[in-house]
Design a protein around this motif. Sequence first.
Motif, mmCIF file in Angstrom:
data_model
loop_
_atom_site.group_PDB
_atom_site.id
_atom_site.type_symbol
_atom_site.label_atom_id
_atom_site.label_comp_id
_atom_site.label_asym_id
_atom_site.label_seq_id
_atom_site.Cartn_x
_atom_site.Cartn_y
_atom_site.Cartn_z
ATOM 1 N N LYS A 166 0.840 -1.192 0.000
ATOM 2 C CA LYS A 166 0.000 0.000 0.000
ATOM 3 C C LYS A 166 0.878 1.246 0.000
ATOM 4 C CE LYS A 166 -3.783 -2.234 2.503
ATOM 5 N NZ LYS A 166 -4.669 -2.181 3.694
ATOM 6 N N LEU A 167 0.318 2.307 -0.508
ATOM 7 C CA LEU A 167 1.027 3.587 -0.511
ATOM 8 C C LEU A 167 0.952 4.230 0.871
ATOM 9 C CD1 LEU A 167 -0.260 5.066 -3.898
ATOM 10 C CD2 LEU A 167 1.840 3.781 -3.485
ATOM 11 N N ASP A 168 2.026 4.871 1.272
ATOM 12 C CA ASP A 168 2.015 5.562 2.555
ATOM 13 C C ASP A 168 1.406 6.957 2.383
ATOM 14 O OD1 ASP A 168 3.936 7.054 1.293
ATOM 15 O OD2 ASP A 168 5.605 6.321 2.508
ATOM 16 N N GLU A 169 1.491 7.769 3.440
ATOM 17 C CA GLU A 169 0.856 9.085 3.390
ATOM 18 C C GLU A 169 1.523 10.030 2.398
ATOM 19 O OE1 GLU A 169 3.775 9.032 6.893
ATOM 20 O OE2 GLU A 169 2.336 7.689 5.899
ATOM 21 N N PHE A 170 2.741 9.699 1.943
ATOM 22 C CA PHE A 170 3.431 10.528 0.966
ATOM 23 C C PHE A 170 3.303 9.974 -0.467
ATOM 24 C CE2 PHE A 170 5.777 10.955 5.002
ATOM 25 C CZ PHE A 170 5.576 12.300 5.228
ATOM 26 N N GLY A 171 2.497 8.928 -0.626
ATOM 27 C CA GLY A 171 2.302 8.353 -1.957
ATOM 28 C C GLY A 171 3.435 7.457 -2.403
ATOM 29 N N LEU A 250 10.859 -3.956 -7.069
ATOM 30 C CA LEU A 250 10.256 -2.876 -7.854
ATOM 31 C C LEU A 250 8.883 -3.290 -8.372
ATOM 32 C CD1 LEU A 250 10.289 -0.171 -9.288
ATOM 33 C CD2 LEU A 250 11.661 -1.215 -11.118
ATOM 34 N N ALA A 251 8.774 -4.522 -8.871
ATOM 35 C CA ALA A 251 7.477 -4.994 -9.366
ATOM 36 C C ALA A 251 6.431 -4.980 -8.265
ATOM 37 C CB ALA A 251 7.623 -6.400 -9.951
ATOM 38 N N ARG A 252 6.825 -5.326 -7.055
ATOM 39 C CA ARG A 252 5.876 -5.340 -5.940
ATOM 40 C C ARG A 252 5.434 -3.925 -5.553
ATOM 41 N NH1 ARG A 252 8.212 -10.048 -1.802
ATOM 42 N NH2 ARG A 252 7.701 -11.816 -3.162
ATOM 43 N N ALA A 256 1.293 -1.364 -5.897
ATOM 44 C CA ALA A 256 0.603 -0.405 -5.036
ATOM 45 C C ALA A 256 0.069 0.763 -5.851
ATOM 46 C CB ALA A 256 1.548 0.099 -3.953
ATOM 47 N N HIS A 257 0.789 1.116 -6.912
ATOM 48 C CA HIS A 257 0.347 2.205 -7.779
ATOM 49 C C HIS A 257 -0.664 1.724 -8.820
ATOM 50 C CE1 HIS A 257 3.394 5.078 -6.307
ATOM 51 N NE2 HIS A 257 4.217 4.040 -6.260
ATOM 52 N N ASP A 258 -0.506 0.476 -9.283
ATOM 53 C CA ASP A 258 -1.372 -0.050 -10.344
ATOM 54 C C ASP A 258 -1.785 -1.479 -9.998
ATOM 55 O OD1 ASP A 258 -2.729 -0.603 -12.627
ATOM 56 O OD2 ASP A 258 -1.028 -0.431 -14.006
#
Length: 297
Positions: A166-171, A250-252, A256-258
Motif C-alpha cells: 500500500k502507498l504511505d501518506e506521501f504516496g 520494484l514490481a511489488r 501499489a500504484h497499479d
Amino acid sequence: MNVPRFLRTASATCAAAAARPVRFAAGPSPVACIASQLLQRSHASTAATASALPSDPTSHPAFFTGNPHYYDAIMDLNKLIRKYELPFTKEELSAKAHKIPVKWMSIDLMRSILHFKLDDPSYSALITKLNILATKIDESPEIMEKLSQFISPGQSFSVASASKTKLDEFGRGYALASKKKARAQVWTVKGDGQFFVNGVPLAEYFTELDHRQTCTRALEVLGKLTDYNIWALTKGGGFTGQAGAISVALARTLLAHDPSAVKHFSELGLTKIDRRQKERKKTGQPSARAKNQWVKR
C-alpha cells in the motif's frame, strides 16, 4: 529368637518380609484394569483393520509393489486428473503456481503419518500431481476431500492472501526482495523516471546493460519507464543477484500504484522471489558438478 538388625542376613530379611500379611484394596487391581483396556483397544484395532482390508489382499493392484500406500494415492490422483482433464505441462503448472492455496506435508511427515516409502523423485512426482489438482480445488469438493489428507498439519485450504503493498501518506510504495545472497529494498513514487541504487544513478551502479534491463523489466512491461522515481538500497551477493532482487521489489511496489497489473506480473513471475541458491563446491572436485578426469594408469 530376636536377631539384631545389623546381624540379619539378606535371606533372613527377605523371609521376614514374605511372612508379613499383604492386604489388597477392594475391587480389581490397577494392573488388571490397564490390561483390560489394552485388550479392548487391541480388539477394536483388529476389527477396524479387518474391515478395511479386502477379502483377498493380493487382488489389489498395488499389493506387490512393496509400497502399496503410495501407489494407492498415485492411482487415485491420476483418476482425478483424467476425470477433470488436467494434463498440465510443467510450463503451464508453473504459470498457475500462484493459485495453489495450501502447503503440503514434507517428505518426513508423509513417511511417518501416511506410511509412504518415499525418496526425492517419488516425492516430487506426488507433489506435482497434488499441485495439478490444487488448481481446481475451488471447483470440486471431490478434489478438496482427496487432497485434504496431504496438507501439512495446522494448515487449511483457505487461500492465504498475499500482503498487499500500500502507498504511505506521501504516496510512496515500498517492498523488499532477495535473490541468492543479495537483498534489496525499493521505494517508488510518481515522478519523471529517476532511478537511484545506493545513492548512485542506475547507469553508474550497474555498468552492464543486462543488469539495468533486469532492474527495469517491470517498468517496461507496464510501459511506464519515465512515470516513477525509484530509490533502491541493496547489499550482499553480486551484481546479478542485486539486479534480480531489485527487479522483484520494484514490481511489488508498482502493484501499489497499479493493482490491475497483479495478474500480468504473476503470469510473468515478476513478483515471485527465486529461492534457489548457488550449489557449493564439492571436496575433491574442481566445482559443484564438474569432476576431475579419470586416468586409468
